[in-house]
Design a protein around this motif. Structure first.
Motif, short mmCIF file in Angstrom:
data_model
loop_
_atom_site.label_atom_id
_atom_site.label_comp_id
_atom_site.label_asym_id
_atom_site.label_seq_id
_atom_site.Cartn_x
_atom_site.Cartn_y
_atom_site.Cartn_z
N PRO A 77 0.83 4.14 24.08
CA PRO A 77 0.47 5.41 23.44
C PRO A 77 0.11 5.27 21.97
O PRO A 77 -0.59 6.12 21.41
CB PRO A 77 1.72 6.26 23.63
N ASN A 78 0.56 4.19 21.31
CA ASN A 78 0.26 3.95 19.89
C ASN A 78 -0.31 2.54 19.72
O ASN A 78 0.35 1.67 19.16
CB ASN A 78 1.53 4.13 19.06
N PRO A 79 -1.53 2.31 20.17
CA PRO A 79 -2.10 0.96 20.10
C PRO A 79 -2.29 0.51 18.65
O PRO A 79 -2.60 1.32 17.78
CB PRO A 79 -3.43 1.08 20.82
N SER A 80 -2.10 -0.79 18.42
CA SER A 80 -2.31 -1.31 17.06
C SER A 80 -2.84 -2.73 17.13
O SER A 80 -2.67 -3.44 18.12
CB SER A 80 -1.01 -1.26 16.25
N ILE A 81 -3.49 -3.11 16.05
CA ILE A 81 -4.11 -4.43 15.91
C ILE A 81 -4.23 -4.72 14.42
O ILE A 81 -4.28 -3.80 13.61
CB ILE A 81 -5.49 -4.44 16.62
N GLU A 82 -4.29 -5.99 14.07
CA GLU A 82 -4.46 -6.38 12.66
C GLU A 82 -5.87 -6.02 12.18
O GLU A 82 -6.83 -6.13 12.93
CB GLU A 82 -4.26 -7.88 12.47
N THR A 83 -5.99 -5.64 10.94
CA THR A 83 -7.30 -5.38 10.34
C THR A 83 -8.08 -6.68 10.21
O THR A 83 -7.50 -7.77 10.06
CB THR A 83 -7.16 -4.73 8.95
N VAL A 84 -9.39 -6.57 10.29
CA VAL A 84 -10.28 -7.69 9.97
C VAL A 84 -11.21 -7.29 8.81
O VAL A 84 -12.14 -8.00 8.48
CB VAL A 84 -11.11 -8.15 11.19
N SER A 85 -10.90 -6.16 8.19
CA SER A 85 -11.77 -5.64 7.13
C SER A 85 -11.79 -6.53 5.89
O SER A 85 -12.72 -6.44 5.09
CB SER A 85 -11.36 -4.22 6.74
N ASP A 86 -10.82 -7.41 5.74
CA ASP A 86 -10.84 -8.34 4.62
C ASP A 86 -11.73 -9.55 4.92
O ASP A 86 -12.14 -10.26 4.00
CB ASP A 86 -9.42 -8.81 4.27
N ILE A 87 -12.07 -9.76 6.19
CA ILE A 87 -12.95 -10.86 6.59
C ILE A 87 -14.40 -10.38 6.66
O ILE A 87 -15.31 -11.02 6.15
CB ILE A 87 -12.51 -11.45 7.95
N ILE A 88 -14.61 -9.23 7.29
CA ILE A 88 -15.93 -8.60 7.37
C ILE A 88 -15.76 -7.21 6.78
O ILE A 88 -15.24 -6.30 7.42
CB ILE A 88 -16.46 -8.54 8.81
N ARG A 89 -16.20 -7.04 5.56
CA ARG A 89 -15.91 -5.81 4.80
C ARG A 89 -16.47 -4.54 5.43
O ARG A 89 -15.87 -3.49 5.32
CB ARG A 89 -16.40 -5.95 3.37
N VAL A 90 -17.61 -4.63 6.10
CA VAL A 90 -18.19 -3.42 6.68
C VAL A 90 -17.27 -2.84 7.75
O VAL A 90 -17.31 -1.64 8.04
CB VAL A 90 -19.61 -3.68 7.24
N PHE A 91 -16.41 -3.64 8.34
CA PHE A 91 -15.48 -3.13 9.35
C PHE A 91 -14.40 -2.24 8.75
O PHE A 91 -13.68 -1.56 9.49
CB PHE A 91 -14.86 -4.27 10.16
N ASN A 92 -14.30 -2.18 7.44
CA ASN A 92 -13.36 -1.26 6.80
C ASN A 92 -13.61 0.16 7.28
O ASN A 92 -12.70 0.85 7.74
CB ASN A 92 -13.49 -1.37 5.28
N TRP A 93 -14.83 0.60 7.16
CA TRP A 93 -15.19 1.96 7.56
C TRP A 93 -15.00 2.17 9.06
O TRP A 93 -14.50 3.18 9.51
CB TRP A 93 -16.65 2.23 7.16
N HIS A 94 -15.43 1.18 9.86
CA HIS A 94 -15.35 1.31 11.32
C HIS A 94 -13.90 1.32 11.82
O HIS A 94 -13.60 2.01 12.80
CB HIS A 94 -16.16 0.20 11.98
N GLU A 95 -13.04 0.59 11.17
CA GLU A 95 -11.62 0.65 11.52
C GLU A 95 -11.05 2.03 11.21
O GLU A 95 -10.27 2.58 11.99
CB GLU A 95 -10.83 -0.45 10.80
N ARG A 96 -11.43 2.58 10.09
CA ARG A 96 -10.96 3.93 9.73
C ARG A 96 -11.44 4.95 10.75
O ARG A 96 -10.67 5.83 11.19
CB ARG A 96 -11.43 4.29 8.33
N GLU A 97 -12.70 4.86 11.15
CA GLU A 97 -13.24 5.78 12.15
C GLU A 97 -12.51 5.63 13.49
O GLU A 97 -12.13 6.63 14.12
CB GLU A 97 -14.73 5.52 12.34
N THR A 98 -12.29 4.41 13.92
CA THR A 98 -11.61 4.16 15.19
C THR A 98 -10.16 4.65 15.14
O THR A 98 -9.65 5.19 16.12
CB THR A 98 -11.68 2.66 15.54
#
Length: 165
Positions: free
Chosen positions: A90-111
């Motif tokens: 019910p509360n899925p989680s995963i480590e961020t990769v936004s420090d490796i590929i910066r554009v994923f910062n926004w996409h992680e926030r949206e997801t």
């Protein structure tokens, strides 16, 4: 360096791999465990420093099962990688990769907003899309209670019955 050479850099953590398209450019689908997502992104970045992230697609597979698909493109290698991982609970989680590929910062926030996926160690999880009335309610989960208003002029079963009379 071919697409298969690129994949060799992360071969030890791949669960499943498929070639979806070959020709002017190649499209690969690669699945890894959630705990290996950072290792996969870092491994790909080492052999394709020019790669960039396009989007993260969240998919609700029902019954608290989710899939994240990281779209990664290399113009130099004409290679699109769909890096997939499955989450559950019910509360899925995963480590961020936004420090490796910066554009994923926004996409992680949206997801996170739309599906309720927690991206651990993300530097800035401020909401970007939803208003206060919807924040925290995960509107793209299939369990979200969508109360749809009728579209003006749209045909419904009731309106078609009335027309026939």
């Amino acid at each position: 360096m071919s697409a298969l050479d690129v994949v060799k850099s992360i071969q030890d953590i791949i669960i499943e791999q498929k070639t979806l398209k070959e020709g002017d450019w190649t499209e690969l689908s690669i699945e890894v465990k959630p705990e290996d997502i950072r290792k996969a992104i870092q491994g790909l970045k080492e052999v394709m420093p020019e790669m960039h992230g396009e989007i993260i697609a969240g998919i609700d597979r029902l019954e608290d099962n989710y899939e994240l698909v990281y779209f990664i493109w290399s113009h130099l290698k004409h290679l699109l990688i769909l890096l997939r991982t499955k989450l559950s609970g019910p509360n899925p989680s995963i480590e961020t990769v936004s420090d490796i590929i910066r554009v994923f910062n926004w996409h992680e926030r949206e997801t996170a907003e739309m599906f309720g996926v927690e991206f651990r160690n993300h530097p800035d999880m401020r909401p970007i899309l939803l208003g206060k009335d919807l924040y925290g309610k995960t509107p793209l989960r299939k369990s979200f209670p969508a109360r749809r208003l009728p579209t003006p002029g749209a045909k419904t079963a009731e309106s078609e019955e009335e027309e026939e009379e």
